[in-house]
Scaffold this motif. Structure first.
Motif, PDB file in Angstrom:
ATOM      1  N   THR A  99      36.415 135.019 136.784  1.00 21.21           N
ATOM      2  CA  THR A  99      36.336 136.138 137.604  1.00 21.21           C
ATOM      3  C   THR A  99      34.984 136.899 137.497  1.00 21.21           C
ATOM      4  O   THR A  99      34.751 137.452 138.506  1.00 21.21           O
ATOM      5  CB  THR A  99      37.589 136.779 137.657  1.00 21.21           C
ATOM      6  N   SER A 100      34.426 136.787 136.508  1.00 17.70           N
ATOM      7  CA  SER A 100      33.143 137.786 136.252  1.00 17.70           C
ATOM      8  C   SER A 100      32.455 136.972 135.134  1.00 17.70           C
ATOM      9  O   SER A 100      32.683 136.314 134.148  1.00 17.70           O
ATOM     10  CB  SER A 100      33.645 138.954 135.934  1.00 17.70           C
ATOM     11  N   VAL A 101      31.250 137.102 135.241  1.00 15.97           N
ATOM     12  CA  VAL A 101      29.990 136.937 134.243  1.00 15.97           C
ATOM     13  C   VAL A 101      28.919 138.102 134.396  1.00 15.97           C
ATOM     14  O   VAL A 101      28.259 138.489 135.545  1.00 15.97           O
ATOM     15  CB  VAL A 101      29.196 135.367 134.860  1.00 15.97           C
ATOM     16  N   ALA A 102      28.854 138.708 133.420  1.00 19.17           N
ATOM     17  CA  ALA A 102      28.184 139.903 133.104  1.00 19.17           C
ATOM     18  C   ALA A 102      27.309 140.011 131.847  1.00 19.17           C
ATOM     19  O   ALA A 102      27.758 139.333 130.857  1.00 19.17           O
ATOM     20  CB  ALA A 102      29.004 141.118 133.140  1.00 19.17           C
ATOM     21  N   PRO A 103      25.985 140.406 132.301  1.00 20.97           N
ATOM     22  CA  PRO A 103      24.905 140.514 130.861  1.00 20.97           C
ATOM     23  C   PRO A 103      25.881 141.357 129.840  1.00 20.97           C
ATOM     24  O   PRO A 103      26.538 142.641 130.142  1.00 20.97           O
ATOM     25  CB  PRO A 103      23.818 141.358 131.457  1.00 20.97           C
ATOM     26  N   ALA A 104      25.749 140.835 128.695  1.00 23.07           N
ATOM     27  CA  ALA A 104      26.398 141.952 127.421  1.00 23.07           C
ATOM     28  C   ALA A 104      25.247 141.519 126.312  1.00 23.07           C
ATOM     29  O   ALA A 104      25.616 140.374 125.682  1.00 23.07           O
ATOM     30  CB  ALA A 104      27.781 141.397 127.234  1.00 23.07           C
ATOM     31  N   ASN A 105      24.553 142.370 126.058  1.00 19.95           N
ATOM     32  CA  ASN A 105      23.808 142.314 124.572  1.00 19.95           C
ATOM     33  C   ASN A 105      23.008 140.961 124.758  1.00 19.95           C
ATOM     34  O   ASN A 105      23.183 140.177 123.465  1.00 19.95           O
ATOM     35  CB  ASN A 105      24.666 142.469 123.044  1.00 19.95           C
ATOM     36  N   GLY A 106      22.242 140.697 125.552  1.00 20.02           N
ATOM     37  CA  GLY A 106      21.337 139.463 125.415  1.00 20.02           C
ATOM     38  C   GLY A 106      22.403 138.095 125.712  1.00 20.02           C
ATOM     39  O   GLY A 106      21.673 137.143 125.605  1.00 20.02           O
ATOM     40  N   ARG A 107      23.582 138.243 125.830  1.00 18.41           N
ATOM     41  CA  ARG A 107      24.609 137.051 126.242  1.00 18.41           C
ATOM     42  C   ARG A 107      25.276 137.612 127.313  1.00 18.41           C
ATOM     43  O   ARG A 107      24.930 138.543 128.077  1.00 18.41           O
ATOM     44  CB  ARG A 107      25.499 136.986 124.888  1.00 18.41           C
ATOM     45  N   TYR A 108      26.230 136.667 127.870  1.00 16.09           N
ATOM     46  CA  TYR A 108      26.959 136.991 129.023  1.00 16.09           C
ATOM     47  C   TYR A 108      28.572 136.964 128.608  1.00 16.09           C
ATOM     48  O   TYR A 108      28.890 136.198 127.615  1.00 16.09           O
ATOM     49  CB  TYR A 108      26.556 135.743 129.944  1.00 16.09           C
ATOM     50  N   ALA A 109      29.089 138.044 129.170  1.00 18.40           N
ATOM     51  CA  ALA A 109      30.440 138.082 128.855  1.00 18.40           C
ATOM     52  C   ALA A 109      31.360 137.379 129.998  1.00 18.40           C
ATOM     53  O   ALA A 109      30.934 137.769 131.295  1.00 18.40           O
ATOM     54  CB  ALA A 109      31.027 139.565 128.995  1.00 18.40           C
ATOM     55  N   VAL A 110      32.060 136.320 130.034  1.00 19.05           N
ATOM     56  CA  VAL A 110      32.634 135.618 131.316  1.00 19.05           C
ATOM     57  C   VAL A 110      34.219 135.907 130.975  1.00 19.05           C
ATOM     58  O   VAL A 110      35.081 135.892 130.037  1.00 19.05           O
ATOM     59  CB  VAL A 110      32.647 134.194 130.784  1.00 19.05           C
ATOM     60  N   VAL A 111      34.678 136.407 132.066  1.00 15.43           N
ATOM     61  CA  VAL A 111      36.012 137.143 132.164  1.00 15.43           C
ATOM     62  C   VAL A 111      36.847 136.009 132.826  1.00 15.43           C
ATOM     63  O   VAL A 111      36.530 135.473 134.038  1.00 15.43           O
ATOM     64  CB  VAL A 111      36.254 138.152 133.010  1.00 15.43           C
ATOM     65  N   VAL A 112      37.939 135.196 132.257  1.00  7.94           N
ATOM     66  CA  VAL A 112      38.761 134.430 132.914  1.00  7.94           C
ATOM     67  C   VAL A 112      40.048 134.408 132.907  1.00  7.94           C
ATOM     68  O   VAL A 112      40.811 135.105 131.800  1.00  7.94           O
ATOM     69  CB  VAL A 112      38.477 133.131 131.699  1.00  7.94           C
ATOM     70  N   ALA A 137      28.829 133.731 125.973  1.00  7.44           N
ATOM     71  CA  ALA A 137      28.136 132.570 126.212  1.00  7.44           C
ATOM     72  C   ALA A 137      26.776 133.000 126.304  1.00  7.44           C
ATOM     73  O   ALA A 137      26.098 133.903 126.899  1.00  7.44           O
ATOM     74  CB  ALA A 137      28.430 131.656 127.248  1.00  7.44           C
ATOM     75  N   ASP A 138      25.703 132.158 125.575  1.00 11.10           N
ATOM     76  CA  ASP A 138      24.281 132.362 125.835  1.00 11.10           C
ATOM     77  C   ASP A 138      23.775 131.654 127.054  1.00 11.10           C
ATOM     78  O   ASP A 138      23.020 132.573 127.592  1.00 11.10           O
ATOM     79  CB  ASP A 138      23.636 131.345 124.559  1.00 11.10           C
ATOM     80  N   LYS A 139      24.278 130.801 127.508  1.00 11.86           N
ATOM     81  CA  LYS A 139      23.953 130.262 128.839  1.00 11.86           C
ATOM     82  C   LYS A 139      24.979 129.832 129.679  1.00 11.86           C
ATOM     83  O   LYS A 139      26.227 129.428 129.165  1.00 11.86           O
ATOM     84  CB  LYS A 139      22.960 129.043 128.544  1.00 11.86           C
ATOM     85  N   VAL A 140      25.155 130.288 130.852  1.00 17.00           N
ATOM     86  CA  VAL A 140      26.366 129.969 131.843  1.00 17.00           C
ATOM     87  C   VAL A 140      25.778 129.118 132.917  1.00 17.00           C
ATOM     88  O   VAL A 140      24.779 129.574 133.895  1.00 17.00           O
ATOM     89  CB  VAL A 140      26.870 131.355 132.264  1.00 17.00           C
ATOM     90  N   PHE A 141      26.566 128.040 133.453  1.00 20.06           N
ATOM     91  CA  PHE A 141      26.325 127.120 134.298  1.00 20.06           C
ATOM     92  C   PHE A 141      27.214 127.386 135.559  1.00 20.06           C
ATOM     93  O   PHE A 141      28.574 127.048 135.241  1.00 20.06           O
ATOM     94  CB  PHE A 141      26.405 125.611 133.935  1.00 20.06           C
ATOM     95  N   PHE A 142      26.936 127.781 136.747  1.00 15.77           N
ATOM     96  CA  PHE A 142      27.797 127.872 137.753  1.00 15.77           C
ATOM     97  C   PHE A 142      28.014 126.361 138.431  1.00 15.77           C
ATOM     98  O   PHE A 142      26.923 126.010 139.063  1.00 15.77           O
ATOM     99  CB  PHE A 142      27.292 128.836 138.680  1.00 15.77           C
ATOM    100  N   HIS A 194      32.908 132.641 121.145  1.00 17.40           N
ATOM    101  CA  HIS A 194      31.587 132.627 121.568  1.00 17.40           C
ATOM    102  C   HIS A 194      30.980 131.026 121.699  1.00 17.40           C
ATOM    103  O   HIS A 194      31.176 130.208 120.760  1.00 17.40           O
ATOM    104  CB  HIS A 194      30.457 133.347 120.869  1.00 17.40           C
ATOM    105  N   VAL A 195      30.411 130.703 122.772  1.00 22.52           N
ATOM    106  CA  VAL A 195      29.946 129.427 123.124  1.00 22.52           C
ATOM    107  C   VAL A 195      28.540 129.426 123.357  1.00 22.52           C
ATOM    108  O   VAL A 195      27.949 130.207 124.065  1.00 22.52           O
ATOM    109  CB  VAL A 195      30.723 128.604 124.056  1.00 22.52           C
ATOM    110  N   PRO A 196      27.623 128.442 123.027  1.00 21.37           N
ATOM    111  CA  PRO A 196      26.415 128.548 123.376  1.00 21.37           C
ATOM    112  C   PRO A 196      26.092 128.104 124.759  1.00 21.37           C
ATOM    113  O   PRO A 196      25.039 129.009 125.483  1.00 21.37           O
ATOM    114  CB  PRO A 196      25.586 127.018 122.595  1.00 21.37           C
ATOM    115  N   ALA A 197      26.782 127.102 125.536  1.00 19.32           N
ATOM    116  CA  ALA A 197      27.002 127.017 126.889  1.00 19.32           C
ATOM    117  C   ALA A 197      28.087 126.768 127.582  1.00 19.32           C
ATOM    118  O   ALA A 197      29.090 126.190 126.908  1.00 19.32           O
ATOM    119  CB  ALA A 197      26.047 125.489 126.866  1.00 19.32           C
ATOM    120  N   LEU A 198      28.315 127.464 128.469  1.00 21.09           N
ATOM    121  CA  LEU A 198      29.618 127.522 129.136  1.00 21.09           C
ATOM    122  C   LEU A 198      29.571 127.067 130.625  1.00 21.09           C
ATOM    123  O   LEU A 198      28.513 127.329 131.400  1.00 21.09           O
ATOM    124  CB  LEU A 198      30.066 128.991 129.281  1.00 21.09           C
TER     125      LEU A 198
END
Ligand code: FDA
Length: 496
Positions: free
Chosen positions: A245-258, A275-280, A5-9
């Protein structure tokens, strides 16, 4: 590691991503950057990290088996050649109506670009980003971006004296004889290094034509500026050869598939991190493709209908002119452009006087024009082919050609010269099949709020060229950087 888990991705390590990472880290936030390209920090078998423009090899192209050189021909002969499939530095990404060139690796476009660092003339700004405060940009964020990027000006006395800028002096002479404003433009190249290249006291780089496939010495890429500072904070980790390849909401966070890639482009592992926050920050194309797919496949259904819209090519079009035999442009041409012809207000074109660093006299003047092309394309999800398409059509370049002709028809008439017809094929004048400057697809204040927060999801941001609606009137990376500086300042103050 998977499950971490990371605060900012941050997705991508180009201009927008590097600004976000540095400023977040300075504010005390731990950042993880994911980059699909390579790290570009290890020399190849020839002792060099990057290949020369004249001799493309396995390092030069992103997962192609044949090079796709922007200037495809010379004297009518095709220049492209077979290369091993490799996660090389330059992606020539083909859509049905246009090939979009992009940098791949830690540093994004800064690895391959010409380093032309142009702040748009202030009167043009409100047409570029209508919802952004002009005073703030020109008083605070453009200066901050220029400082962060290490932008400087060439010494004109030196420029006037060296062989490697003869081509640019010929460009100036022709522009001025036709009464066009000739303007010097800033760059991120280390001019002191280039002086030493000319003097022969250091390994040659720009003067030897290094650029398109990376520059081994003098260019201040993001690796040497924003990313070096970001790493020095101790709060920024970068994973190269990791493609999101994916960024999806997951329990108040985001699940990022890599997907982790090997250097042949095979997927060797698929991981999920949160991640808590994701920057595209995957660039205009990368960010737009991800968001278009995630919306259409119901992973992020709450994104609004502006996703994928407002994409433009910054009006890019290329051409060459054939000079008289008594007007040579020089066998040695520094690969770093220094000047342009500004006919924006009168004719809609700003033409970069570009080098042809072939190593031989070509009697050609070469130009990349940025034009006020009004056409805008849209990204759509193609579920049959499982890919994102772009609606740009080759014929949409005609306004760009007409605008570029406002400069070069006049110069040709004055000089008694003609267009080159051998650089883009057999008897083809215009390089109208490509762009170096993709912009838009997740436009500021439309797909996002006025600071890049994506509508529909708190904690998701766009912070790259996708925010800019298709055109910047000049070369884009200073504007991308300055806008990122503006947006991240607000985001850190309000959202962290
Ligand atoms: P940028 O493209 O820089 O970075 C995006 C990064 O994200 C890339 O490293 C990419 O690999 C990565 N990525 C994409 N999808 C991903 C995914 N799914 N997962 C993980 N990573 C992903 N501009 C200028 O101002 N002056 C100039 O002289 C030039 N010259 C020039 C020459 C050439 C040949 C090119 C190709 C481009 C230029 N440019 C230029 C354009 C400039 O380089 C460009 O506008 C910026 O790099 C765009 O910055 P961004 O931050 O938007 O994305």
């Amino acid at each position: 590691p998977p499950g971490a888990h990371v605060p900012a991705l941050v997705i991508g390590t180009g201009y927008g991503g590097s600004v976000a990472a540095l400023r977040l880290a300075q504010a005390g936030v731990d950042v993880h950057m994911l980059e699909m390209g390579m790290a570009w920090d290890t020399p190849g078998s020839d002792g060099k990290i990057f290949a020369n423009t004249r001799t493309p090899d396995y390092r030069s192209y992103w997962l192609r088996t044949k090079t796709k050189q922007p200037l495809s021909n010379f004297l009518g002969f095709p220049l492209d050649k077979d290369v091993p499939k490799y996660t090389g530095i330059l992606d020539a990404e083909d859509f049905s109506g246009i090939t979009v060139y992009q940098g791949r690796g830690v540093g994004g476009g800064s690895l391959v670009n010409g380093g032309m660092a142009v702040t748009p003339p202030r009167p043009r700004f409100s047409a570029i980003l209508p919802s952004v405060n002009v005073d703030e940009m020109y008083n605070t964020y453009y200066p901050r971006a220029n400082a962060g990027l290490g932008v400087t000006n060439v010494d004109q006395a030196w420029w006037n004296s060296v062989d490697c800028y003869q081509y640019a002096r010929v460009g100036r002479k022709h522009a001025e004889r036709s009464n066009f404003p000739f303007v010097f433009v800033s760059n991120v190249y280390d001019w002191e290094y280039m002086r030493q290249e000319v003097a022969g006291t250091v390994p040659k780089s720009a003067v030897d034509g290094e650029l398109l496939y990376g520059n081994n010495h003098g260019k201040k890429t993001l690796q040497k500026t924003y990313l070096a500072q970001a790493k020095a904070t101790g709060r920024v980790a970068i994973s190269p050869l990791h493609r999101v390849t994916s960024v999806a909401p997951a329990n108040g966070r985001y699940a990022v598939v890599v997907e982790q890639l090997d250097t042949s482009g095979n997927v060797t592992a698929t991981k999920t991190v949160t991640a808590d926050k994701v920057f595209f920050a995957a660039g205009s194309i990368g960010t737009s493709k991800l968001l278009t797919k995630l919306k259409a496949t119901n992973v992020l259904p709450g994104l609004n209908s502006e996703i994928g819209k407002g994409w433009g090519d910054n009006g890019n079009v290329m051409c060459g002119r054939a000079n008289h035999l008594w007007d040579p442009t020089g066998a040695v041409q520094a690969s770093i452009p220094t000047a342009g012809i500004d006919n924006w207000d009168a004719g809609g074109a700003f033409a970069e006087v570009a080098p042809l660093p072939t190593g031989i006299e070509t009697w050609a003047s070469f130009y990349l024009s940025i034009t006020k092309n009004p056409n805008r394309a849209q990204f759509t999800w193609n579920s049959t082919a499982n890919r994102v398409d772009l609606s740009w059509q080759t014929a949409w370049k005609q306004p760009s050609i007409d605008m570029a002709k406002s400069i070069f028809d006049k110069i040709n008439a004055k000089e008694g010269t003609i267009y080159r017809t051998d650089l883009f094929g057999v008897y083809k004048i215009w390089g109208d099949h490509l762009t170096y400057h993709p912009l838009g697809g997740a436009v500021l204040n439309k797909a996002t709020d006025n600071y890049g927060r994506l509508h529909g999801y708190s904690g998701l941001y766009v912070i790259d060229g996708a925010l800019i609606p298709g055109n910047t009137a000049v070369n884009p990376f200073v504007t991308i950087t300055a806008l990122a500086e503006r947006n991240i300042e607000r985001i850190i103050a309000a959202d962290f």
